[in-house]
Design a protein around this motif. Structure first.
Motif, short mmCIF file in Angstrom:
data_model
loop_
_atom_site.label_atom_id
_atom_site.label_comp_id
_atom_site.label_asym_id
_atom_site.label_seq_id
_atom_site.Cartn_x
_atom_site.Cartn_y
_atom_site.Cartn_z
N ASP A 65 -2.24 -2.24 -4.81
CA ASP A 65 -3.07 -2.73 -5.77
C ASP A 65 -4.69 -2.12 -5.59
OD1 ASP A 65 -0.95 -4.28 -6.40
OD2 ASP A 65 -1.75 -5.92 -5.46
N GLU A 66 -5.18 -1.99 -4.41
CA GLU A 66 -6.48 -1.51 -4.46
C GLU A 66 -6.61 0.02 -4.89
OE1 GLU A 66 -10.44 -1.25 -3.62
OE2 GLU A 66 -9.06 -3.02 -3.92
N LEU A 67 -5.47 0.85 -4.50
CA LEU A 67 -5.56 2.35 -4.99
C LEU A 67 -5.60 2.33 -6.52
CD1 LEU A 67 -3.37 3.84 -2.81
CD2 LEU A 67 -5.81 3.97 -2.67
N CYS A 68 -4.97 1.32 -7.20
CA CYS A 68 -4.69 1.48 -8.58
C CYS A 68 -5.83 0.99 -9.26
CB CYS A 68 -3.40 0.53 -8.85
SG CYS A 68 -2.01 1.03 -8.73
N LYS A 69 -6.59 0.14 -8.54
CA LYS A 69 -7.95 -0.46 -9.01
C LYS A 69 -9.23 0.47 -9.20
CE LYS A 69 -11.62 -3.79 -8.10
NZ LYS A 69 -12.00 -4.92 -7.09
N LYS A 112 -5.19 11.52 -8.80
CA LYS A 112 -5.95 10.22 -8.89
C LYS A 112 -5.75 9.41 -7.62
CE LYS A 112 -5.72 9.48 -14.00
NZ LYS A 112 -7.50 9.10 -14.17
N PHE A 113 -4.32 9.34 -7.21
CA PHE A 113 -4.22 8.71 -5.89
C PHE A 113 -5.04 9.53 -4.78
CE2 PHE A 113 -0.60 6.48 -8.17
CZ PHE A 113 -1.02 5.20 -8.34
N ASP A 114 -4.83 10.54 -4.74
CA ASP A 114 -5.62 11.39 -3.62
C ASP A 114 -7.02 10.97 -3.42
OD1 ASP A 114 -3.72 12.92 -2.08
OD2 ASP A 114 -3.80 14.43 -3.55
N THR A 115 -7.44 10.69 -4.65
CA THR A 115 -8.96 10.63 -4.84
C THR A 115 -9.24 9.04 -4.31
OG1 THR A 115 -9.51 11.98 -6.57
CG2 THR A 115 -11.25 10.24 -6.31
N ALA A 116 -8.54 8.20 -4.65
CA ALA A 116 -8.49 6.64 -4.47
C ALA A 116 -8.28 6.55 -2.84
CB ALA A 116 -7.35 6.05 -5.19
N ILE A 117 -7.30 7.38 -2.22
CA ILE A 117 -7.10 7.17 -0.75
C ILE A 117 -8.21 7.85 -0.14
CG2 ILE A 117 -5.68 8.23 1.15
CD1 ILE A 117 -3.29 8.25 -0.91
N ASP A 169 -3.26 0.81 -14.48
CA ASP A 169 -2.58 -0.36 -14.62
C ASP A 169 -1.10 -0.30 -13.92
OD1 ASP A 169 -1.71 -2.82 -15.39
OD2 ASP A 169 -1.02 -2.24 -17.42
N CYS A 170 -0.92 -1.08 -12.73
CA CYS A 170 0.11 -0.92 -12.05
C CYS A 170 1.17 -2.07 -11.87
CB CYS A 170 -0.27 -0.42 -10.66
SG CYS A 170 -1.20 1.24 -10.61
N THR A 171 2.42 -1.72 -12.02
CA THR A 171 3.46 -2.87 -11.63
C THR A 171 4.48 -2.41 -10.38
OG1 THR A 171 5.21 -1.93 -13.20
CG2 THR A 171 3.42 -3.45 -14.10
N TRP A 172 5.09 -3.43 -9.96
CA TRP A 172 5.82 -3.13 -8.60
C TRP A 172 7.57 -3.24 -9.14
CZ3 TRP A 172 4.08 -1.47 -4.00
CH2 TRP A 172 2.59 -1.36 -3.73
N VAL A 222 1.69 2.41 -14.49
CA VAL A 222 2.18 3.08 -13.42
C VAL A 222 3.01 2.20 -12.67
CG1 VAL A 222 1.66 4.44 -11.20
CG2 VAL A 222 0.10 4.50 -13.37
N ARG A 223 4.35 2.57 -12.43
CA ARG A 223 5.29 1.63 -11.78
C ARG A 223 5.21 2.24 -10.17
NH1 ARG A 223 9.86 3.76 -15.48
NH2 ARG A 223 8.50 5.47 -14.96
#
Length: 236
Positions: A52-56, A209-214, A61-64, A23-24
């Motif tokens: 970084d925490e949301l991706c974890k 996925k990001f909603d759940t992490a947030i 696997d995230c890059t910027w 994920v970029r």
């Protein structure tokens, strides 16, 4: 939490996200303390730590990716990255082109910085970053507006006398107060909404996925801790 005003009538979605891929994360890298480039040349700030925490938490696997503000939405849609995390307020206009996660910060007030506390924005020349809700606010009120491509240029315009004041997010202007005599005006404006991640409309699974992490960071208090650390907005 800058607020981009879209001028493109329509943007075609040309790329989708495959969950197996990296994920970029796209950000501006020029809006401290939300996002900036540190002395090591790396993306840093509140949103770097948050992303970084949301991706974890989402097991991604995230890059910027660093991208200029004025093309940040078009480049998301065209597939140059998979999500925007760049102090972007959730607006109905943007939501016509992309989707958003739930907000990860409440609305941040917009403030003015000037060389004198006596400046009246209604009769002054006000600088704002182009394609932001702050710029639209000044224009819609019929005040004198001068626009610049970057937030740093708006502040420079006040320092060199090209503008009398700059209107931007208070959290950004807090980092500028005191430089070369800059002062914060007492007046603030309540414009814009909370800040969320921008996602292509075709990437509903990634958004979920990001909603759940947030939400998990809200529930366990770590999001408020991060907001307080970087002083980017009020807490939830």
């Amino acid at each position: 939490m800058k607020k981009l005003i879209l001028t493109t009538a329509a943007l075609a979605v040309t790329a989708g996200f495959a969950m197996a891929d990296t994920v970029r994360l796209g950000t501006e890298g020029a809006y401290a303390p939300w996002n900036f480039v540190n002395d090591a040349g790396e993306i840093d700030g509140f949103e770097r730590e948050l992303g970084d925490e949301l991706c974890k938490r989402a097991s991604l696997d995230c890059t910027w990716v660093k991208n200029d503000w004025d093309s940040i939405i078009p480049n998301l849609v065209s597939g140059n990255y998979d999500a925007i995390i760049a102090g972007m307020s959730i607006t109905a206009e943007r939501d016509e082109v992309i989707d958003f996660t739930q907000a990860y910060t409440p609305p941040d007030p917009s403030s003015y910085v000037a060389m004198s506390a006596d400046v009246n924005p209604e009769t002054a020349v006000v600088a704002a970053q182009a394609a932001t809700i702050q710029a639209a606010f000044v224009a819609n009120n019929g005040w004198t507006l001068i626009e610049f491509a970057s937030p740093e240029e708006t502040v420079a315009a006040v320092k060199n006398g090209e503008a009398d004041a700059v209107l931007a997010d208070k959290s950004f202007l807090d980092t500028m107060v005191g430089q070369d005599g800059l002062v914060m005006l007492e007046r603030m404006e309540a414009i814009g909404g909370g800040v969320g991640m921008g996602i292509r409309e075709s990437d509903g699974e990634l958004r979920a996925k990001f909603d759940t992490a947030i939400q998990s960071m809200k529930d366990d208090g770590t999001l408020n801790t991060l907001i307080a650390k970087w002083e980017v907005s009020s807490q939830w």
